[in-house]
Design an enzyme around this catalytic site. Sequence first.
Site, PDB file in Angstrom:
ATOM      1  N   ASN A   1       0.875  -1.167   0.000  1.00 43.36           N
ATOM      2  CA  ASN A   1       0.000   0.000   0.000  1.00 43.36           C
ATOM      3  C   ASN A   1       0.910   1.214   0.000  1.00 43.36           C
ATOM      4  O   ASN A   1       1.439   1.604   1.039  1.00 43.36           O
ATOM      5  CB  ASN A   1      -0.863  -0.047   1.267  1.00 43.36           C
ATOM      6  CG  ASN A   1      -1.789   1.147   1.377  1.00 43.36           C
ATOM      7  OD1 ASN A   1      -1.731   2.059   0.548  1.00 43.36           O
ATOM      8  ND2 ASN A   1      -2.628   1.151   2.399  1.00 43.36           N
TER       9      ASN A   1
ATOM     10  N   ARG B   1      -2.602  -2.031  -3.433  1.00 43.84           N
ATOM     11  CA  ARG B   1      -3.761  -1.167  -3.267  1.00 43.84           C
ATOM     12  C   ARG B   1      -3.608  -0.003  -4.245  1.00 43.84           C
ATOM     13  O   ARG B   1      -2.593   0.697  -4.225  1.00 43.84           O
ATOM     14  CB  ARG B   1      -3.811  -0.632  -1.841  1.00 43.84           C
ATOM     15  CG  ARG B   1      -4.943   0.333  -1.660  1.00 43.84           C
ATOM     16  CD  ARG B   1      -4.915   1.006  -0.314  1.00 43.84           C
ATOM     17  NE  ARG B   1      -6.054   1.888  -0.196  1.00 43.84           N
ATOM     18  CZ  ARG B   1      -6.050   3.016   0.508  1.00 43.84           C
ATOM     19  NH1 ARG B   1      -4.981   3.377   1.176  1.00 43.84           N
ATOM     20  NH2 ARG B   1      -7.121   3.774   0.565  1.00 43.84           N
TER      21      ARG B   1
ATOM     22  N   HIS C   1     -12.310   3.581  -0.229  1.00 45.15           N
ATOM     23  CA  HIS C   1     -12.369   2.623   0.891  1.00 45.15           C
ATOM     24  C   HIS C   1     -13.216   1.408   0.509  1.00 45.15           C
ATOM     25  O   HIS C   1     -13.723   0.705   1.372  1.00 45.15           O
ATOM     26  CB  HIS C   1     -13.004   3.233   2.158  1.00 45.15           C
ATOM     27  CG  HIS C   1     -12.162   4.229   2.874  1.00 45.15           C
ATOM     28  ND1 HIS C   1     -12.718   5.266   3.600  1.00 45.15           N
ATOM     29  CD2 HIS C   1     -10.824   4.354   3.002  1.00 45.15           C
ATOM     30  CE1 HIS C   1     -11.746   5.986   4.133  1.00 45.15           C
ATOM     31  NE2 HIS C   1     -10.586   5.464   3.780  1.00 45.15           N
TER      32      HIS C   1
ATOM     33  N   GLY D   1     -11.459   6.017  10.018  1.00 45.84           N
ATOM     34  CA  GLY D   1     -10.023   5.958  10.334  1.00 45.84           C
ATOM     35  C   GLY D   1      -9.478   7.369  10.244  1.00 45.84           C
ATOM     36  O   GLY D   1     -10.167   8.320  10.611  1.00 45.84           O
ATOM     37  N   ASN D   2      -8.241   7.514   9.726  1.00 49.34           N
ATOM     38  CA  ASN D   2      -7.758   8.859   9.408  1.00 49.34           C
ATOM     39  C   ASN D   2      -8.620   9.445   8.304  1.00 49.34           C
ATOM     40  O   ASN D   2      -9.107  10.557   8.402  1.00 49.34           O
ATOM     41  CB  ASN D   2      -6.299   8.797   8.951  1.00 49.34           C
ATOM     42  CG  ASN D   2      -5.376   8.963  10.121  1.00 49.34           C
ATOM     43  OD1 ASN D   2      -5.601   9.839  10.966  1.00 49.34           O
ATOM     44  ND2 ASN D   2      -4.361   8.142  10.191  1.00 49.34           N
ATOM     45  N   GLY D   3      -8.776   8.656   7.236  1.00 47.18           N
ATOM     46  CA  GLY D   3      -9.807   8.966   6.261  1.00 47.18           C
ATOM     47  C   GLY D   3     -11.103   8.364   6.784  1.00 47.18           C
ATOM     48  O   GLY D   3     -11.061   7.434   7.588  1.00 47.18           O
TER      49      GLY D   3
ATOM     50  N   ARG E   1      -8.972  16.151   6.407  1.00 44.68           N
ATOM     51  CA  ARG E   1      -9.824  16.566   5.280  1.00 44.68           C
ATOM     52  C   ARG E   1     -11.194  16.987   5.779  1.00 44.68           C
ATOM     53  O   ARG E   1     -11.708  16.396   6.735  1.00 44.68           O
ATOM     54  CB  ARG E   1      -9.978  15.412   4.288  1.00 44.68           C
ATOM     55  CG  ARG E   1      -8.719  15.101   3.520  1.00 44.68           C
ATOM     56  CD  ARG E   1      -8.848  13.810   2.730  1.00 44.68           C
ATOM     57  NE  ARG E   1      -8.122  12.713   3.342  1.00 44.68           N
ATOM     58  CZ  ARG E   1      -8.289  11.427   3.052  1.00 44.68           C
ATOM     59  NH1 ARG E   1      -9.176  11.054   2.172  1.00 44.68           N
ATOM     60  NH2 ARG E   1      -7.581  10.517   3.663  1.00 44.68           N
TER      61      ARG E   1
ATOM     62  N   ARG F   1      -7.145  10.085  19.287  1.00 46.42           N
ATOM     63  CA  ARG F   1      -6.818   9.924  20.714  1.00 46.42           C
ATOM     64  C   ARG F   1      -6.322  11.239  21.296  1.00 46.42           C
ATOM     65  O   ARG F   1      -6.680  11.600  22.411  1.00 46.42           O
ATOM     66  CB  ARG F   1      -5.764   8.825  20.898  1.00 46.42           C
ATOM     67  CG  ARG F   1      -6.361   7.439  20.782  1.00 46.42           C
ATOM     68  CD  ARG F   1      -5.310   6.411  20.568  1.00 46.42           C
ATOM     69  NE  ARG F   1      -4.661   6.622  19.264  1.00 46.42           N
ATOM     70  CZ  ARG F   1      -3.881   5.742  18.675  1.00 46.42           C
ATOM     71  NH1 ARG F   1      -3.599   4.605  19.259  1.00 46.42           N
ATOM     72  NH2 ARG F   1      -3.363   5.980  17.497  1.00 46.42           N
TER      73      ARG F   1
ATOM     74  N   VAL G   1     -10.960   4.605  14.482  1.00 45.67           N
ATOM     75  CA  VAL G   1     -11.895   5.277  15.382  1.00 45.67           C
ATOM     76  C   VAL G   1     -13.140   4.414  15.582  1.00 45.67           C
ATOM     77  O   VAL G   1     -13.599   4.218  16.717  1.00 45.67           O
ATOM     78  CB  VAL G   1     -12.287   6.663  14.824  1.00 45.67           C
ATOM     79  CG1 VAL G   1     -13.316   7.337  15.713  1.00 45.67           C
ATOM     80  CG2 VAL G   1     -11.054   7.542  14.638  1.00 45.67           C
TER      81      VAL G   1
ATOM     82  N   ASN H   1     -12.482   1.522  17.897  1.00 44.34           N
ATOM     83  CA  ASN H   1     -11.904   1.777  19.219  1.00 44.34           C
ATOM     84  C   ASN H   1     -12.548   2.876  20.047  1.00 44.34           C
ATOM     85  O   ASN H   1     -12.159   3.074  21.195  1.00 44.34           O
ATOM     86  CB  ASN H   1     -10.414   2.120  19.063  1.00 44.34           C
ATOM     87  CG  ASN H   1      -9.631   0.947  18.528  1.00 44.34           C
ATOM     88  OD1 ASN H   1      -9.601  -0.111  19.147  1.00 44.34           O
ATOM     89  ND2 ASN H   1      -9.017   1.112  17.375  1.00 44.34           N
TER      90      ASN H   1
ATOM     91  N   GLU I   1      -8.044  -4.596   5.298  1.00 44.30           N
ATOM     92  CA  GLU I   1      -7.896  -4.341   3.864  1.00 44.30           C
ATOM     93  C   GLU I   1      -6.772  -5.191   3.266  1.00 44.30           C
ATOM     94  O   GLU I   1      -6.873  -5.642   2.130  1.00 44.30           O
ATOM     95  CB  GLU I   1      -7.617  -2.850   3.627  1.00 44.30           C
ATOM     96  CG  GLU I   1      -8.865  -2.004   3.839  1.00 44.30           C
ATOM     97  CD  GLU I   1      -8.567  -0.540   4.065  1.00 44.30           C
ATOM     98  OE1 GLU I   1      -8.028  -0.209   5.152  1.00 44.30           O
ATOM     99  OE2 GLU I   1      -8.858   0.279   3.190  1.00 44.30           O
TER     100      GLU I   1
END
Length: 403
Positions: free
Chosen positions: A13, A94, A183, A213-215, A244, A287, A334, A337, A387
């Site tokens: 990736n 990916r 995604h 997630g981050n994205g 973003r 976090r 996210v 968790n 993934e």
Amino acid sequence: MSGKSDDLVLVINSGSSSIKYQLLDPESSAIAASGMVDRIGEPNSGIEHHAEGRTVEHHGPIADHTTGLKLVFDMFAETGQDLAGAGVRAVGHRVVHGGEVFYRPTLIDDSVLAAISELSSLAPLHNPANVAGIVSARKLLPDVPQVAVFDTAFFHGLPDAAKTYAIDAKVAAAQGIRKYGFHGTSHEYVAGAVARLLDRDRLEVNQIVFHLGNGASASAIRGGHPIDTTMGLTPLEGLVMGTRPGDLDPGIVPHLMRSAHLDIDQVDELLNRHSGLKGLSGVNDFRELQRLIDAGDDASRLAYEVYIHRLRRYLGAYLIELDRVDAITFTAGVGENSPQVRADALAGLSRFGIEVDPALNTAKSRVARHISTPGSEIAVLVVPTNEELAIARAAHRIVAADG
Ligand code: ADP
């Protein structure tokens, strides 16, 4: 090497300045090695490589993707795994944007590589990095089949009404402007896992998946087929993300260019790297955001509220679009968790048949599970995404079918 080496798939990736990789068994999902090359092109590049219970590190400048991957191969050798000589079954890459051209995993040859490269105009931050990863891997493992797995593929068949932007149709057609969605590998993998968890046929299940997630993106899936998703022509649209913004009034872009005299690259940089949670609070990691909120930081609290507000807006939209919904699922960093995000996203919705069980929601677990009450009409689930495994399986399937 643990496991028969010719059963293993190397998943790559590659991002603009990083390469994440995993060597894994697509059947058992056992990971033989994994790691990451970080800050490619910067003076303080590094590699962290995990294999055989050991972690090996490399520090020092890494000029480009080929150099990074070459060093990774050396590290495989250092941990006793001679990648080049071991006969890895396939490399799965990916690839972020498959445009209108690619809608299933594809064996890479020169013309496929050229087509992925051409799609860079639609994904200038992503596809060039993916191409660099493919070129390097082909050089280093010339005899191993390489397969591209596209982030957009799952959403290829979105209904016209969902994928069409209401702009001049001729301009849109000429420029390939439509909602593509991203995604997809994760949404598809998680949707399959949801059906198994519910013990139902995938093609019978109507579901909403939140990949946070981050994205971040959400999808509405009817009977196995997505009917809507939040990301669009690019991965900028939809939910609030780490850096973003998600949805914006498009008028903001010309306003910034006219009034703040930003050029197009500066706008791109602002929207891709300095917006979202980071733009609002100064931090993009969830976090850290939670720590700042706990410390009483108002800007971080607002960032969180904007994040949740956007999630609920799409939840409402997708409940209506799908009509009958069997499951709402949270996945990625996210989503898997943060019980707080899950609770706030679905708070006060019992009249819509959605009830989260607080004890199940806060229980610590790494496996796919229910977090709704037994009486909740719509099941609420947490499903870890994977993934890399999905890419490894897709690559293995293609190579096996190819003989
Ligand atoms: P990527 O999109 O880079 O694959 P991930 O799916 O790994 O991202 O998600 C990263 C995000 O998940 C980060 O914002 C991180 O803070 C968040 N995250 C990870 N663990 C937790 C946790 N225990 N609680 C809240 N957020 C978490």
